[in-house]
Design a protein around this motif. Structure first.
Motif, PDB file in Angstrom:
ATOM      1  N   THR A 157       0.848  -1.192   0.000  1.00 46.09           N
ATOM      2  CA  THR A 157       0.000   0.000   0.000  1.00 46.09           C
ATOM      3  C   THR A 157       0.881   1.238   0.000  1.00 46.09           C
ATOM      4  OG1 THR A 157      -1.716  -1.170   1.252  1.00 46.09           O
ATOM      5  CG2 THR A 157      -1.822   1.235   1.220  1.00 46.09           C
TER       6      THR A 157
ATOM      7  N   SER B  94      -2.100  -1.325  -3.773  1.00 46.35           N
ATOM      8  CA  SER B  94      -3.019  -0.190  -3.708  1.00 46.35           C
ATOM      9  C   SER B  94      -2.203   1.091  -3.643  1.00 46.35           C
ATOM     10  CB  SER B  94      -3.913  -0.312  -2.472  1.00 46.35           C
ATOM     11  OG  SER B  94      -4.722   0.843  -2.326  1.00 46.35           O
TER      12      SER B  94
ATOM     13  N   THR C 162      -2.647   5.233  -3.702  1.00 46.71           N
ATOM     14  CA  THR C 162      -3.599   6.344  -3.625  1.00 46.71           C
ATOM     15  C   THR C 162      -2.914   7.704  -3.645  1.00 46.71           C
ATOM     16  OG1 THR C 162      -3.592   6.285  -1.203  1.00 46.71           O
ATOM     17  CG2 THR C 162      -5.238   4.940  -2.326  1.00 46.71           C
TER      18      THR C 162
ATOM     19  N   THR D  39      -4.781  -1.630  -7.697  1.00 50.03           N
ATOM     20  CA  THR D  39      -5.723  -0.519  -7.680  1.00 50.03           C
ATOM     21  C   THR D  39      -4.959   0.786  -7.573  1.00 50.03           C
ATOM     22  OG1 THR D  39      -7.385  -1.888  -6.580  1.00 50.03           O
ATOM     23  CG2 THR D  39      -7.722   0.493  -6.532  1.00 50.03           C
TER      24      THR D  39
END
Length: 240
Positions: A165, A193, A195, A222
């Motif tokens: 992440t 992931s 972001t 993602t």
């Protein structure tokens, strides 16, 4: 009658005091620890739940690495300093995060982490035949490079990585041999992931920039924010 009441109250007070005494005497198992030497850094990593803050630039000696114990969780805060681990032994990750462990890398005030795996090890994650665990990066400049047969972040030789992440920082992950820059696998429930932050992931020959290695399919990826570039090695996908 009066005597029996006094005895009862004394016994009750003692009974109530015992749990309190045990509670106050119980040693803390997690703390925020500032370290300035390699030896102190290794020792702090051995305590489950520690938040370890750099208080100086630290460089690992030759043939040594940093390791999170299996089943444990560590937060490393670079604290504006530089940590360099670039010469572990041949089978080790520079920062070993086994499959059942969790490492969070933060950077209050910035900081630089340079992690290069040994011949069969990841920069951050698994060593030879050892799957990598969960890695979370929230800030800092992170340069993670696999050994000749290791991922930048993820698994070492004949292994793969767990969840990765990234929410901030600048992360450059480069795989060695046929390993991905950031290696995860559905086998371990691995998910990448992203972001936020800047992420540059480059795979070795036949491997994806992020996702699967030459002989290992990747898993869910993602990306909902940040600036991301993924470059596969020869015959490798950027993301795959």
């Amino acid at each position: 009658m009066t005597h029996s009441i006094i005895v009862h109250r004394a016994a009750l007070a003692a009974a109530l005091a015992l749990p309190f005494a045990l509670l106050t005497a119980a040693p803390a198992t997690a703390a925020t620890v500032t370290v300035t030497t390699w030896g102190d850094l290794q020792a702090a990593f051995a305590v489950d739940g520690d938040t370890v803050v750099l208080g100086a630039d630290i460089t690992a000696p030759a043939n040594q690495n940093l390791a999170v114990d299996a089943g444990e969780s560590i937060t490393l805060d670079l604290g504006g300093y530089a940590l360099t681990v670039t010469d572990p032994n041949n089978s080790s990750a520079a920062i070993h995060v086994p499959g059942t462990a969790d490492l969070t890398i933060a950077a209050s005030g910035g900081g630089i982490l340079t992690a290069t795996g040994g011949g069969d090890g990841a920069g951050i994650g698994g060593g030879s035949g050892t799957h990598g665990g969960s890695v979370t990066i929230t800030g800092g400049t992170i340069n993670a490079t696999g050994g000749a047969r290791g991922s930048g972040i993820g698994g070492g030789f004949n292994s793969t990585g767990g969840p990765v992440t990234i929410t901030g920082g600048t992360v450059t992950a480069t795989g060695g041999g046929d390993h991905a820059g950031i290696s995860v696998s559905a086998f371990l429930g691995g998910v990448i992931s992203i972001t936020g932050g800047t992420v540059i992931a480059t795979g070795g020959q036949g491997a994806a920039g992020m996702g699967g290695d030459f002989s290992q399919d990747g898993s869910t990826i993602t990306i909902t924010g940040g600036d991301v570039a993924a470059v596969g090695g020869f015959r490798g996908a950027g993301i795959g």
